[in-house]
Design an enzyme around this catalytic site. Structure first.
Site, PDB file in Angstrom:
ATOM      1  N   HIS A  26       2.915  10.765   2.648  1.00 52.83           N
ATOM      2  CA  HIS A  26       2.707  11.798   1.394  1.00 52.83           C
ATOM      3  C   HIS A  26       3.541  12.825   1.732  1.00 52.83           C
ATOM      4  CE1 HIS A  26      -1.000   9.284   1.080  1.00 52.83           C
ATOM      5  NE2 HIS A  26      -1.216   9.207   2.166  1.00 52.83           N
TER       6      HIS A  26
ATOM      7  N   ASP B 114       0.461   4.032  -2.499  1.00 50.68           N
ATOM      8  CA  ASP B 114       0.401   5.669  -2.523  1.00 50.68           C
ATOM      9  C   ASP B 114       1.422   6.408  -3.112  1.00 50.68           C
ATOM     10  OD1 ASP B 114      -1.761   5.439  -0.548  1.00 50.68           O
ATOM     11  OD2 ASP B 114      -0.755   5.518   1.194  1.00 50.68           O
TER      12      ASP B 114
ATOM     13  N   HIS C 152       0.860  -1.198   0.013  1.00 49.32           N
ATOM     14  CA  HIS C 152       0.062   0.007  -0.135  1.00 49.32           C
ATOM     15  C   HIS C 152       0.909   1.187  -0.243  1.00 49.32           C
ATOM     16  CE1 HIS C 152      -3.691   2.324   0.349  1.00 49.32           C
ATOM     17  NE2 HIS C 152      -2.962   3.045   1.154  1.00 49.32           N
TER      18      HIS C 152
END
Length: 305
Positions: free
Chosen positions: A263, A240, A236
């Site tokens: 992020h 992202d 994952h």
């Protein structure tokens, strides 16, 4: 592919926003060459358009948020990863709220329906690639992310948590549409139960549940069905990364190496890379499907991934 692509048909999604808890509907529409990915907040009058580019990122806490003229759209990373993974360069996205629906916590529902909608070339407009020529690195404490020259688009991710259910995981992916769709798109977002409870007390993760996230308690995974992959967490993280790095605005040729990145660091890498105009070149594929020679090193002839 040497030409830019868009959707073959419209496709609509509806679901709960992870953080807002609101039901939100979005529709992907075909777009002309050179449009890029553009979100349109149609619940605002007049509608506000926001280009999915690094320059429009306004927040990176828990998700990636873009904004323009006071309007924002958050949690865009899974949809952006799906569009990149399906080879879609240009699309309009009409959305009636401030957050992309979380769906099942992965990019798989987006990928599945984008594939059903089909794709088509935007005439003869050539696709543009950002080819990394020199390494670029961002470091913050024990977190690190870099991108170095490579014949492919590759992401290597090293993650570690102080929890027996996660511990350390490492995975590397040489990007292709098929590899992303088959091995990474279904990896779900995850969080620790204590953190989820804290976020909800602060008005965040209001739409979060075991239906759209992997939740980790003190004793292990709380989801009855367990994990989709033994290393779903790091998969994952790579998902992202694909979505966040797509905000560079180009298809990429470079090897991204991440250690505990998220992020915020993903965004800082894209921003730093685009500042360093000596560190990359924007090129087009030749008709025979190769990138120009001597982009990053004299001995390299870049082949399409």
């Amino acid at each position: 592919m040497i030409f830019q692509n868009t959707l073959g048909n419209k496709v609509t999604f509806s679901g709960i926003g992870l953080h807002t808890g609101k039901t939100i509907t979005l529709t992907l529409r075909p777009a002309e060459a050179g449009t890029g990915i553009v979100f349109h907040r149609v619940d605002i009058s007049p509608a506000v358009s926001i280009e999915a580019k690094a320059a429009n990122v306004v927040a990176t806490r828990l998700s990636t948020t873009i904004g323009h003229d006071g309007a924002t759209v958050s949690t865009i990373e899974h949809l952006m990863a799906a569009l990149y993974g399906c080879g879609i360069d240009n699309a309009h996205i009409d959305i009636d709220g401030p957050e992309v629906p979380i769906m099942d916590g992965s990019a798989a529902p987006f990928v599945e329906n984008i594939v059903k909608a089909g794709s088509k070339a935007c005439g003869k407009a050539p696709r543009k690639y950002l080819v990394v020529k020199k390494p670029v690195t961002v470091i913050e404490g024990d977190k690190r992310i870099s991108i170095i020259p490579s014949r492919h688009y590759k992401i290597s991710f090293d993650m570690e948590f102080a929890h027996p259910a996660v511990r350390s995981q490492f995975r590397s992916m040489v990007f292709s549409n098929d590899c992303f769709s088959r091995e990474f798109a279904a990896a779900r977002t995850f969080g620790f139960l204590a953190e989820v409870e804290m976020m909800k007390s602060h008005g965040l993760a209001l739409g979060g549940s075991l239906e759209n996230a992997v939740v980790i308690g003190d004793e292990g995974i709380l989801n009855e069905e367990g994990l989709r992959y033994p290393d779903e967490f790091v998969r994952h993280k790579i998902l992202d990364s694909v979505g966040d790095l797509a905000l560079a605005g180009y298809r990429l040729f470079g090897h991204v190496k991440s250690v505990k990145s998220g992020h915020d660091l993903n965004h800082k890498l894209v921003t730093e890379l685009l500042k360093r105009t000596d560190a990359y070149a924007i090129v087009e594929l030749a008709p025979e499907g190769v990138l120009p020679i001597n982009i990053a090193a004299p001995e390299f002839t870049y082949q399409a991934a």
